[in-house]
Scaffold this motif. Sequence first.
Motif, PDB file in Angstrom:
ATOM      1  N   LEU A 141      16.164   9.897  -6.530  1.00 58.33           N
ATOM      2  CA  LEU A 141      15.980   9.948  -5.229  1.00 58.33           C
ATOM      3  C   LEU A 141      17.057   9.317  -4.626  1.00 58.33           C
ATOM      4  O   LEU A 141      17.606   9.573  -3.553  1.00 58.33           O
ATOM      5  CB  LEU A 141      14.650   9.339  -4.743  1.00 58.33           C
ATOM      6  CG  LEU A 141      13.359   9.788  -5.105  1.00 58.33           C
ATOM      7  CD1 LEU A 141      12.193   9.277  -4.424  1.00 58.33           C
ATOM      8  CD2 LEU A 141      13.492  11.293  -4.364  1.00 58.33           C
TER       9      LEU A 141
ATOM     10  N   ILE B 127       6.260   7.748  -7.476  1.00 60.82           N
ATOM     11  CA  ILE B 127       7.530   7.221  -7.038  1.00 60.82           C
ATOM     12  C   ILE B 127       7.788   5.924  -7.773  1.00 60.82           C
ATOM     13  O   ILE B 127       7.024   4.849  -8.017  1.00 60.82           O
ATOM     14  CB  ILE B 127       7.191   6.751  -5.366  1.00 60.82           C
ATOM     15  CG1 ILE B 127       7.132   7.747  -4.692  1.00 60.82           C
ATOM     16  CG2 ILE B 127       8.676   5.887  -5.021  1.00 60.82           C
ATOM     17  CD1 ILE B 127       8.017   8.863  -4.608  1.00 60.82           C
TER      18      ILE B 127
ATOM     19  N   LEU C 171      11.552  10.228  -8.551  1.00 56.94           N
ATOM     20  CA  LEU C 171      10.303  11.080  -7.952  1.00 56.94           C
ATOM     21  C   LEU C 171      10.046  11.867  -9.448  1.00 56.94           C
ATOM     22  O   LEU C 171      10.738  12.477  -9.925  1.00 56.94           O
ATOM     23  CB  LEU C 171      10.679  12.054  -6.817  1.00 56.94           C
ATOM     24  CG  LEU C 171       9.560  12.951  -6.450  1.00 56.94           C
ATOM     25  CD1 LEU C 171       8.568  11.931  -5.640  1.00 56.94           C
ATOM     26  CD2 LEU C 171      10.059  13.862  -5.626  1.00 56.94           C
TER      27      LEU C 171
ATOM     28  N   ASP D 247       7.173  14.284 -10.790  1.00 57.53           N
ATOM     29  CA  ASP D 247       6.191  15.410 -10.640  1.00 57.53           C
ATOM     30  C   ASP D 247       4.817  15.084 -11.479  1.00 57.53           C
ATOM     31  O   ASP D 247       5.032  15.528 -12.721  1.00 57.53           O
ATOM     32  CB  ASP D 247       6.525  16.501 -10.666  1.00 57.53           C
ATOM     33  CG  ASP D 247       5.785  17.841 -10.115  1.00 57.53           C
ATOM     34  OD1 ASP D 247       4.395  17.707 -10.268  1.00 57.53           O
ATOM     35  OD2 ASP D 247       5.995  18.842  -9.454  1.00 57.53           O
TER      36      ASP D 247
ATOM     37  N   HIS E 232      15.246   4.897  -7.112  1.00 55.26           N
ATOM     38  CA  HIS E 232      14.019   5.288  -7.409  1.00 55.26           C
ATOM     39  C   HIS E 232      14.086   6.801  -8.020  1.00 55.26           C
ATOM     40  O   HIS E 232      15.192   7.411  -7.872  1.00 55.26           O
ATOM     41  CB  HIS E 232      13.495   5.540  -5.961  1.00 55.26           C
ATOM     42  CG  HIS E 232      13.268   4.261  -5.216  1.00 55.26           C
ATOM     43  ND1 HIS E 232      14.128   3.629  -4.441  1.00 55.26           N
ATOM     44  CD2 HIS E 232      12.203   3.357  -5.179  1.00 55.26           C
ATOM     45  CE1 HIS E 232      13.502   2.345  -3.865  1.00 55.26           C
ATOM     46  NE2 HIS E 232      12.465   2.523  -4.422  1.00 55.26           N
TER      47      HIS E 232
ATOM     48  N   PHE F 157       2.709  12.946  -7.030  1.00 52.85           N
ATOM     49  CA  PHE F 157       3.916  12.493  -7.568  1.00 52.85           C
ATOM     50  C   PHE F 157       3.861  11.077  -7.807  1.00 52.85           C
ATOM     51  O   PHE F 157       2.921  10.410  -6.907  1.00 52.85           O
ATOM     52  CB  PHE F 157       4.998  12.750  -6.389  1.00 52.85           C
ATOM     53  CG  PHE F 157       5.465  14.389  -6.405  1.00 52.85           C
ATOM     54  CD1 PHE F 157       6.358  14.888  -7.143  1.00 52.85           C
ATOM     55  CD2 PHE F 157       4.497  15.137  -5.122  1.00 52.85           C
ATOM     56  CE1 PHE F 157       6.639  16.098  -6.891  1.00 52.85           C
ATOM     57  CE2 PHE F 157       4.897  16.326  -5.282  1.00 52.85           C
ATOM     58  CZ  PHE F 157       5.867  16.965  -5.900  1.00 52.85           C
TER      59      PHE F 157
END
Length: 164
Positions: free
Chosen positions: A162, A137, A151, A153, A149, A135
């Motif tokens: 996030l 960030i 996330l 994939d 933030h 992932f």
Amino acid sequence: MEITILKHGYQMEDAFERLYKRSKHFKIEQMGTLFYPYLKATYEVIFSEKKLKRLNTRVICMVDLYTGRISLGKTQGTYFTQNVKDEYIIPIKVGREEALKGCPIEVSTALIQQRKMPKVPKISLEDDVVIYRPFYIVECLNEDNENFHILFDAVTGDFSLLDS
């Protein structure tokens, strides 16, 4: 530490492009990679009756080794090994035995629902291996200079907020 990683189709540059196409109202400050642990367990499903043998199959069970959540995999996946600094790896909180405990029930429930099977087949563990899913960030600033933030994939290209 050397880990087995699920091959991903999205590099950091891809994540950067994809996020900016979505909205130009934020600025990406930095991006880092995290590796999330899963136990990939392969189960052999066997029906003993002759007329049901055509239903014999293999099922992939993926167990989140941080929360213990179980899901079924669609494919075996492609993997590679790489040395990764420990600081980029999410720690494992669920042990192997605990992770495997609920898999046969999950497999049989899914098979019965999907295929309308008249009875529960014999389900046996074929093998299991710890794998890591990558992932990104993404640390961002919005138009008001507030930090948030995302996330991302690296396997599917999906992303989620996030915090805000």
